[in-house]
Design a protein around this motif. Structure first.
Motif, PDB file in Angstrom:
ATOM      1  N   GLN A   1       4.930  -3.091  -4.513  1.00 12.39           N
ATOM      2  CA  GLN A   1       6.074  -2.194  -4.472  1.00 12.39           C
ATOM      3  C   GLN A   1       7.339  -2.987  -4.156  1.00 12.39           C
ATOM      4  O   GLN A   1       7.313  -3.898  -3.317  1.00 12.39           O
TER       5      GLN A   1
ATOM      6  N   GLN B   1       5.285  -4.377  -0.249  1.00 12.55           N
ATOM      7  CA  GLN B   1       3.859  -4.198  -0.002  1.00 12.55           C
ATOM      8  C   GLN B   1       3.101  -4.713  -1.212  1.00 12.55           C
ATOM      9  O   GLN B   1       3.605  -4.620  -2.342  1.00 12.55           O
ATOM     10  N   ARG B   2       1.908  -5.246  -0.976  1.00  8.11           N
ATOM     11  CA  ARG B   2       1.132  -5.810  -2.069  1.00  8.11           C
ATOM     12  C   ARG B   2      -0.314  -5.360  -1.954  1.00  8.11           C
ATOM     13  O   ARG B   2      -0.879  -5.279  -0.853  1.00  8.11           O
ATOM     14  N   GLY B   3      -0.933  -5.059  -3.076  1.00  3.76           N
ATOM     15  CA  GLY B   3      -2.348  -4.723  -3.121  1.00  3.76           C
ATOM     16  C   GLY B   3      -3.184  -5.983  -3.300  1.00  3.76           C
ATOM     17  O   GLY B   3      -2.684  -7.102  -3.181  1.00  3.76           O
ATOM     18  N   ASN B   4      -4.468  -5.794  -3.605  1.00  8.44           N
ATOM     19  CA  ASN B   4      -5.395  -6.914  -3.724  1.00  8.44           C
ATOM     20  C   ASN B   4      -5.352  -7.534  -5.112  1.00  8.44           C
ATOM     21  O   ASN B   4      -6.325  -7.490  -5.869  1.00  8.44           O
TER      22      ASN B   4
ATOM     23  N   ASN C   1       3.671   2.595   2.267  1.00  9.46           N
ATOM     24  CA  ASN C   1       4.180   2.070   1.013  1.00  9.46           C
ATOM     25  C   ASN C   1       3.117   2.007  -0.068  1.00  9.46           C
ATOM     26  O   ASN C   1       3.405   1.602  -1.187  1.00  9.46           O
ATOM     27  N   LYS C   2       1.866   2.367   0.254  1.00 11.29           N
ATOM     28  CA  LYS C   2       0.779   2.274  -0.705  1.00 11.29           C
ATOM     29  C   LYS C   2       0.179   3.643  -0.958  1.00 11.29           C
ATOM     30  O   LYS C   2      -0.046   4.412  -0.036  1.00 11.29           O
TER      31      LYS C   2
END
Lengths: 114, 110
Positions: free
Chosen positions: A48, A56-59, B96-97
């Motif tokens: 994001q 923010q970051r996912g996997n 944020n997720k």
């Protein structure tokens, strides 16, 4: 009122190549999120962007990177493409002014890696 | 980790036959539960946001409800144009997720 737009609609790339996908958020929105959706699965969060920073970051590996511009539009870059990167890539925008910050999605970019 | 499970995976209904879709969730501090509709090859379309247990939202033939552990999407007297995949997502303290379920594919036969 224009919604979220994405380009291109479809893209075919070869393994090892690099790709850039683009997104323009809904008018009034300041936050952009990117998702990968494999066939038959729900969207998976990639990262994001807000105020031109990755918030923010996912996997997802570092091969996936992004950028947000001062006009809130965003790009998703994927390097060293793998066959497994074939998917529908979705951009979603939201506003930090909205309590729920519900996300509105674009039509997606269908990426095929051969 | 936050998690969303939707059931059933697929549902076939006759036109006019009411039913419910389920979304079970595990989240640290629910800040919102979201329902989306997705047509084939298109992006998800926002339907509802629910914030707290007991809350209900309605739109045409759809009604969404929320408890502390799950949400239901009730479809009353569905029509063929309601055929789509319905996705559920949650946002927790890591606000944020969004975490999405795999969706329920609804097919309404005339």
């Amino acid at each position: 009122d224009a919604g979220v737009t994405q380009s291109p609609t479809h893209l075919i790339k070869t393994r090892g190549q690099q790709v850039t996908l683009r997104c323009s958020p809904k008018s009034g929105h300041d936050t952009v999120s990117w998702y990968q959706q494999a066939l038959g699965q729900g969207p998976q969060f990639i990262f994001q962007y807000y105020e031109e920073e990755e918030r923010q970051r996912g996997n997802f590996p570092d091969r996936f990177s992004g950028h947000q511009f001062p006009n809130y539009s965003s790009e998703l870059n994927v390097n060293a493409l793998l066959l497994g990167d074939s998917a529908l890539y979705l951009c979603a925008s939201s506003s930090t002014d909205r309590p729920g910050q519900e996300q509105y999605f674009g039509p997606g970019t269908r990426l095929t890696v051969t | 980790e936050d998690q969303v499970t939707q059931s059933p995976e697929a549902l076939r209904l006759q036109e006019g036959e009411s039913s419910s879709l389920n979304c079970s969730y595990t989240v640290s501090g629910l800040r919102g539960l979201f329902w989306y509709r997705q047509d084939p090859g298109k992006g998800p379309e926002f339907l509802f946001t629910l914030y707290s247990a007991g809350e209900e939202k309605e739109k045409e033939r759809l009604k969404a409800t929320l408890t502390k552990k799950e949400s239901f999407l009730h479809i009353t007297a569905p029509k063929p144009e309601d055929s789509a995949t319905y996705l559920c997502a949650v946002k927790g303290n890591n606000f944020n997720k969004f975490y999405f379920g795999s969706g329920t594919k609804l097919n309404v036969k005339p």
